[in-house]
Motif scaffolding. Sequence first.
Motif, PDB file in Angstrom:
ATOM      1  N   ILE A   1      39.058  24.894  29.432  1.00 54.32           N
ATOM      2  CA  ILE A   1      38.758  25.285  30.635  1.00 54.32           C
ATOM      3  C   ILE A   1      39.538  26.592  30.566  1.00 54.32           C
ATOM      4  O   ILE A   1      40.233  26.572  30.221  1.00 54.32           O
ATOM      5  N   GLU A   2      38.786  28.035  30.499  1.00 50.38           N
ATOM      6  CA  GLU A   2      40.234  29.511  30.839  1.00 50.38           C
ATOM      7  C   GLU A   2      39.337  29.649  31.798  1.00 50.38           C
ATOM      8  O   GLU A   2      39.138  29.738  32.632  1.00 50.38           O
ATOM      9  N   ILE A   3      41.682  29.557  32.365  1.00 52.55           N
ATOM     10  CA  ILE A   3      41.820  30.433  34.022  1.00 52.55           C
ATOM     11  C   ILE A   3      41.887  31.738  33.464  1.00 52.55           C
ATOM     12  O   ILE A   3      43.294  32.179  33.101  1.00 52.55           O
ATOM     13  N   ARG A   4      41.232  32.514  34.035  1.00 49.25           N
ATOM     14  CA  ARG A   4      42.254  34.313  34.218  1.00 49.25           C
ATOM     15  C   ARG A   4      41.854  34.693  34.969  1.00 49.25           C
ATOM     16  O   ARG A   4      41.835  34.555  35.947  1.00 49.25           O
ATOM     17  N   VAL A   5      43.506  34.554  35.273  1.00 47.80           N
ATOM     18  CA  VAL A   5      43.968  34.849  35.979  1.00 47.80           C
ATOM     19  C   VAL A   5      44.358  35.849  37.378  1.00 47.80           C
ATOM     20  O   VAL A   5      44.500  37.140  36.382  1.00 47.80           O
TER      21      VAL A   5
END
Length: 447
Positions: A194-198
Amino acid sequence: MLRRLAIRAVFGLTALLLALPAAARTRPRYGDTLRVEVSGDPWERPGGLARRLVFDGLTQMAPDGELEPALAISWASENNDHRWQFRLRPGVHFHDGSSVTTTAVVASLMASCTANCPWDSVRALATSIVFTSDEAMPQLPQLLAGSEFLIAKGAGADPDGGTGAFEVSGFANGTLTLAANDSSWAGRPFVDAIEIRVNRAVNDQWIDLAAGRTDVAEVPAESIRGAQQQHLNLALAPQAEVLALQLSDRGALANANLRAAIGYAIDRNAIANVIFQKQGKISAALLPQSVSGYAFLFSAERDLNKAHELRGGMTPAPLVLTAGADAALQLTAQRIILNLREAGFNVQLAGPAVRAADMRLRTFAMQGADAAGDLVSVALASGLAVPAMGAGPSSTYNAERELLEHRTLIPLVHLPRAWAVSGRVRDLQLRYDGSPVLEGVSLEAAK
């Protein structure tokens, strides 16, 4: 103009794909990377998105609001709920390979809860964790499912020290990457990562969703209607949290009549209908009607005459109100200031970092389907004393009424939480508090 047309075209295509018969879909598949965008910090306490992916609690709440085992496989109470014993799940390891022991669990709980805990003491006993308190703790199993009591190795601040379905693999260019935990006690998740762009503005999240650059994007309550009009595919938790005004009972607001006057002066209808675009449900109760069954018994009508009567000519010093940086909360704070000025109060808006505020605009999440557990959770989160409760809704109602009669917590609106998902996302569910269960998601194969 061309940019808007392009976005609408992609959203229209997404809606068409989502309308395909369910039979055309295949069973969940393993692999691929889920891309998520959020406007804040995924490690934020208590509800940061990454926290439930990396850490587990002793218990957990299912999407239907029912309590389930997690790191504890069973629990039992003694001495009229003054003592609880939770049996630890055997064979579980932290992401670094070290064993999850009762000593490590106790250390994590003590580090995460240093004040206003729902227990007096916690200790390790063989393969169990034992909680004791001078007060009965009938709601303890549900409380331990809360995000603030997730178990981490060491002091509880190390993001690599969890047992969850995902572990941290890196952070670069504003993107947190989590890798699937192949040895997760709950089973390997479907997606590989999972890639979480903040720190992404909501408008930018929607543009990325339209362009196929992300799979899950936030939809604030005030934007739900717009998302529906653009035919976004939404996952919605209808009354996931309560927006409330918390008042100090010291200084300028030490007088209970002044605090009560503030409650009567606020126009909840304007907040729900204008700021939150009719997506919120006004209420003078902390718990929504769907959870408690008695919220309608608390009057939410504005009564400016009553507010003036209670103020009784008293002119308190200028009051300080704080709210989060979120645009809707800022607008709500400004609306409250206008309402209070009509009632004879002088109020100034300050930033959320101000500690010496007289009033704070806050949200409290609904954790599950148990009204008593939710009420205790809100009381603990607000730092208020938990009223004694017996069994049944009448006891919970009396406890909530007692809590509200102190006039330091004024419920305003029950709000939904929503997420927009791309057409390739399958089986996304939301917990009662509106947080997405990303560990259960799978992705359609690319065509």
